[in-house]
Design an enzyme around this catalytic site. Structure first.
Site, PDB file in Angstrom:
ATOM      1  N   SER A 244     -18.006 -10.488  -1.068  1.00 28.14           N
ATOM      2  CA  SER A 244     -17.007 -11.427  -1.580  1.00 28.14           C
ATOM      3  C   SER A 244     -17.164 -12.810  -0.958  1.00 28.14           C
ATOM      4  O   SER A 244     -18.203 -13.435  -1.106  1.00 28.14           O
ATOM      5  CB  SER A 244     -15.595 -10.871  -1.357  1.00 28.14           C
ATOM      6  OG  SER A 244     -15.448  -9.646  -2.043  1.00 28.14           O
TER       7      SER A 244
ATOM      8  N   ASP B  73     -14.458 -13.023  -8.284  1.00 31.22           N
ATOM      9  CA  ASP B  73     -13.115 -12.472  -8.499  1.00 31.22           C
ATOM     10  C   ASP B  73     -12.026 -13.374  -7.921  1.00 31.22           C
ATOM     11  O   ASP B  73     -10.838 -13.069  -8.040  1.00 31.22           O
ATOM     12  CB  ASP B  73     -12.987 -11.042  -7.961  1.00 31.22           C
ATOM     13  CG  ASP B  73     -13.191 -10.926  -6.459  1.00 31.22           C
ATOM     14  OD1 ASP B  73     -13.429 -11.950  -5.800  1.00 31.22           O
ATOM     15  OD2 ASP B  73     -13.129  -9.796  -5.937  1.00 31.22           O
TER      16      ASP B  73
END
Length: 462
Positions: A106, A254
């Protein structure tokens, strides 16, 4: 660096010794544990798993290890190659797969990588499932397949395009409305897969795209967490190009942040507020965000006649709460948009399309839109952990110290004051305590954070 094993998956830095870092041995062990769990969970002899990765430097190595471990267990793999977290999430049910693995750390810097694990719905595993996989990995309780029963690998690089088509087909997204608005947008893809996906989506909507760091080399040009202190280049370019706004995503796409037309941060916390404002205006309902997210979402939800609920931090917790109250939209204040009409996962492509629709229909500038929302200011700070620090005991003592105030202990400690709040929690993804505060001014939020950090240090003796 300690290897971090949690319900979010397994995460660590590349190199070093097994058990201390995310080495090839740890990677194979955890992938094999997931595959072994999946065999028991799915009760099927013909298993299929979707695997995709962001563009970080270690991605291809980690992917080869994971895919080989699954094949060795007799599991077929749909290899998406370079992909995004939400793309893998939508691919799992479309492929009728039994699960999925996303290889990404991430927002963590380039030395990190991770395995994020999905079920057959393309949603993250719950805590009990994650704990079972950790047990299997610890015991190394694997039974690999014989040579005639090995799995196969099917490569499919079409899924980013399929994902874009899915976004364009959402009832609240009208490509012609966006096309007529004639937007010009700067995109910072942090040299990962957002540099592929976001410009493709925008171009399909008739948006003029100015690309910044959109080459998926994995050489991140700045810290990949989309915070103000890392985004000077795009802020300057939005002004220079006289763009309508800028879009920033993290390496696995995301988390979504916007830069206003004036070169200032729209505010990562307000990504969900804006998208919810648009969706609730069309389809009234309830919303969910986590305990560390701005109060502005609650304000907007109440304005549209809905109700708001706070969940523990973590996508799996937010999704569970959204399902429980049938929320129309939800997410996290880190720029994560979860829109069930698409799927139950944070999705920057969906968020981008909803934001474009809001701007196209409402008109005006992005900076004017931001001023129309309740003004809250947040401070996000952290304390680095040491092995000797008993974090749980520190949090217990902080809850006791503020027992007279309204507070929650479902996830760390959140203390609600009349005009501000503070949330203290141990991160699932980094060896830190996060200290989030929100108040009516930035100086009040910063002062509250500094005061709480001082109190923690005093309690912990650090």
């Amino acid at each position: 660096m300690t290897l971090i094993k949690s319900i979010s998956g397994i995460r660590g830095t590349i190199g070093g010794k097994p058990g201390d870092n995310l080495t090839p041995i740890d990677t194979v062990k955890f992938a094999a544990a997931y595959g072994t769990w999946l065999k028991s969970y799915s009760k099927s002899d013909n298993l299929k798993v979707v695997v995709g990765r962001d563009a970080r430097l270690s991605g291809e190595m980690i992917q080869n290890l994971v895919v080989s471990a699954l094949v060795g267990l007799g599991i077929d793999v749909i290899d998406l190659g370079l992909s995004t977290t939400p793309t893998v999430e939508i691919a799992v049910p479309l492929e009728k797969a039994n699960g999925g693995i996303i290889l990404t750390a991430s927002h963590n810097p380039k030395q990190w990588n991770a395995l994020k694990l999905l079920n057959e719905k393309g949603e993250f595993l719950d805590a009990a499932e994650g704990a079972t996989i950790l047990e299997i990995a610890e015991k190394e309780d694997f039974d690999f397949s014989e040579v005639d029963d090995l799995g196969s690998i099917i490569k499919n690089d079409a899924y980013i395009d399929i994902h874009i088509d899915e976004v364009l087909e959402l009832p609240l997204v009208d490509a012609n409305t966006i096309r007529k608005a004639g937007f010009k947008v700067v995109v910072d893809g942090v040299n990962s897969t957002g540099g592929i996906a976001i410009p493709k989506l925008l171009e399909s909507l008739g948006v003029e795209v100015i690309k910044l760091y959109c080459d998926p080399t994995g050489h991140f040009p700045h810290n990949p967490e989309p915070l103000k202190e890392h985004l000077g280049d795009i802020c300057e370019l939005v002004l220079k190009e006289k763009a309508d706004f800028g879009i920033v995503v993290d390496p696995d796409v995301d988390r979504l942040a916007f830069i206003s037309n004036d070169g200032e941060m729209f505010g990562e916390e307000y990504t969900l507020v804006a998208c919810a404002d648009y969706v609730l205006g069309k389809t009234p309902g309830n919303t969910v965000s986590n305990l560390s997210s701005t109060r502005a979402l609650q304000d907007i939800t109440l304005k549209h006649g809905g109700s708001y609920t706070a969940a523990a931090v973590g996508e799996v917790n937010v999704v569970a709460q959204m399902k429980a109250i049938n929320a129309i939209i939800g997410g996290e204040g880190n720029g994560g948009i979860i829109y069930p009409q698409s799927h139950y996962g944070r999705d920057s492509l969906v968020g981008t399309a909803l934001f474009l629709m809001l701007m196209a229909e409402r008109g005006g500038t992005v900076s004017e839109l931001r001023k129309s929302y309740p003004a809250y200011f947040m401070s996000k700070k952290k304390i680095q952990l040491t092995p000797e620090l008993n974090v749980d005991e520190v949090l217990v003592q902080m809850a006791e110290k503020y027992r007279e105030e309204k507070h929650s202990t479902i996830d760390g400690v959140k203390i609600d004051f009349a005009n501000s709040w503070v949330h203290l929690r141990k991160s699932n993804t980094e060896p830190i305590i996060r200290i989030y505060t929100e108040a009516k001014t930035q100086s009040e939020a910063d002062s509250l954070a500094d005061r709480i950090i001082g109190e923690i240090r005093e309690i912990a003796g650090i």
